[in-house]
Design a protein around this motif. Sequence first.
Motif, PDB file in Angstrom:
ATOM      1  N   VAL A 174       0.860  -1.184   0.000  1.00 33.84           N
ATOM      2  CA  VAL A 174       0.000   0.000   0.000  1.00 33.84           C
ATOM      3  C   VAL A 174       0.897   1.234   0.000  1.00 33.84           C
ATOM      4  O   VAL A 174       1.866   1.290   0.756  1.00 33.84           O
ATOM      5  N   GLN A 175       0.578   2.180  -0.832  1.00 34.41           N
ATOM      6  CA  GLN A 175       1.306   3.445  -0.861  1.00 34.41           C
ATOM      7  C   GLN A 175       0.378   4.567  -0.396  1.00 34.41           C
ATOM      8  O   GLN A 175      -0.801   4.608  -0.778  1.00 34.41           O
ATOM      9  N   GLY A 191      -2.310   0.979  -4.468  1.00 31.15           N
ATOM     10  CA  GLY A 191      -1.685  -0.325  -4.291  1.00 31.15           C
ATOM     11  C   GLY A 191      -2.716  -1.408  -4.046  1.00 31.15           C
ATOM     12  O   GLY A 191      -3.822  -1.352  -4.559  1.00 31.15           O
ATOM     13  N   ILE A 192      -2.359  -2.375  -3.207  1.00 31.26           N
ATOM     14  CA  ILE A 192      -3.240  -3.505  -2.910  1.00 31.26           C
ATOM     15  C   ILE A 192      -4.174  -3.096  -1.787  1.00 31.26           C
ATOM     16  O   ILE A 192      -3.874  -3.238  -0.602  1.00 31.26           O
ATOM     17  N   CYS A 250      -0.493   9.902   7.430  1.00 31.65           N
ATOM     18  CA  CYS A 250      -1.654   9.025   7.363  1.00 31.65           C
ATOM     19  C   CYS A 250      -1.183   7.582   7.472  1.00 31.65           C
ATOM     20  O   CYS A 250      -0.031   7.250   7.185  1.00 31.65           O
ATOM     21  N   ASN A 251      -2.096   6.765   7.925  1.00 26.63           N
ATOM     22  CA  ASN A 251      -1.786   5.382   8.272  1.00 26.63           C
ATOM     23  C   ASN A 251      -2.930   4.475   7.845  1.00 26.63           C
ATOM     24  O   ASN A 251      -4.096   4.856   7.944  1.00 26.63           O
ATOM     25  N   VAL A 252      -2.571   3.283   7.387  1.00 25.08           N
ATOM     26  CA  VAL A 252      -3.566   2.276   7.037  1.00 25.08           C
ATOM     27  C   VAL A 252      -3.239   0.995   7.786  1.00 25.08           C
ATOM     28  O   VAL A 252      -2.089   0.535   7.771  1.00 25.08           O
ATOM     29  N   ASP A 253      -4.237   0.461   8.453  1.00 28.55           N
ATOM     30  CA  ASP A 253      -4.127  -0.809   9.180  1.00 28.55           C
ATOM     31  C   ASP A 253      -4.772  -1.883   8.293  1.00 28.55           C
ATOM     32  O   ASP A 253      -5.973  -1.851   8.059  1.00 28.55           O
ATOM     33  N   GLN A 254      -3.971  -2.811   7.837  1.00 29.33           N
ATOM     34  CA  GLN A 254      -4.427  -3.775   6.842  1.00 29.33           C
ATOM     35  C   GLN A 254      -4.258  -5.201   7.346  1.00 29.33           C
ATOM     36  O   GLN A 254      -3.212  -5.558   7.890  1.00 29.33           O
ATOM     37  N   LEU A 255      -5.276  -6.023   7.170  1.00 33.42           N
ATOM     38  CA  LEU A 255      -5.209  -7.440   7.491  1.00 33.42           C
ATOM     39  C   LEU A 255      -5.277  -8.216   6.179  1.00 33.42           C
ATOM     40  O   LEU A 255      -6.263  -8.105   5.443  1.00 33.42           O
ATOM     41  N   MET A 256      -4.221  -8.955   5.896  1.00 35.76           N
ATOM     42  CA  MET A 256      -4.149  -9.676   4.633  1.00 35.76           C
ATOM     43  C   MET A 256      -3.487 -11.015   4.859  1.00 35.76           C
ATOM     44  O   MET A 256      -2.404 -11.092   5.444  1.00 35.76           O
ATOM     45  N   HIS A 259       0.825   0.548   7.536  1.00 27.74           N
ATOM     46  CA  HIS A 259       1.483   1.360   6.509  1.00 27.74           C
ATOM     47  C   HIS A 259       1.410   2.832   6.889  1.00 27.74           C
ATOM     48  O   HIS A 259       0.362   3.315   7.331  1.00 27.74           O
ATOM     49  N   TRP A 260       2.520   3.547   6.674  1.00 27.14           N
ATOM     50  CA  TRP A 260       2.581   4.981   6.947  1.00 27.14           C
ATOM     51  C   TRP A 260       3.025   5.731   5.704  1.00 27.14           C
ATOM     52  O   TRP A 260       3.849   5.239   4.931  1.00 27.14           O
ATOM     53  N   GLY A 261       2.512   6.935   5.549  1.00 30.13           N
ATOM     54  CA  GLY A 261       2.974   7.807   4.486  1.00 30.13           C
ATOM     55  C   GLY A 261       4.241   8.537   4.886  1.00 30.13           C
ATOM     56  O   GLY A 261       4.773   8.321   5.988  1.00 30.13           O
ATOM     57  N   GLN A 262       4.703   9.425   4.017  1.00 36.84           N
ATOM     58  CA  GLN A 262       5.940  10.170   4.263  1.00 36.84           C
ATOM     59  C   GLN A 262       5.712  11.416   5.119  1.00 36.84           C
ATOM     60  O   GLN A 262       6.668  11.973   5.657  1.00 36.84           O
TER      61      GLN A 262
END
Length: 119
Positions: A2-3, A26-27, A95-101, A108-111
């Motif tokens: 993930v981007q 991304g995914i 920003c942040n995404v919490d992903q379960l895969m 995931h964190w951004g810059q």
Amino acid sequence: QVQLVESGGGLVQAGGSLRLSCAVSGIIVGIRAMRWGRQAPGKERELVATITHGGTTTYADSVKGRFTVSKDDAKHTIDLQMNSLKPEDTAVYYCNVDQLMAGLNYDHWGQGTQVTVSS
């Protein structure tokens, strides 16, 4: 993978407003929650706002009533509307995404984007 790409930071006077946006690419599957965090110089990163996949929102006490997090599932964006800004809101915002895969949790964190509030 993930981007995350944040935008919308800048310099604003105390009492002003800014709107941050985060583009997710991304995914994009299995996302459980999306968040905004911030890190001020010399301080640890803190979470300021969370929005779950179902749309439930939570906020840090320091921003409650001033910040609003939202998402657009069609555009794959997460926004943070920041009103009544204070000098202590100055920080790099991420920003942040919490992903379960596949049974594994990914964070995931951004810059980041700089927000500076002048007094």
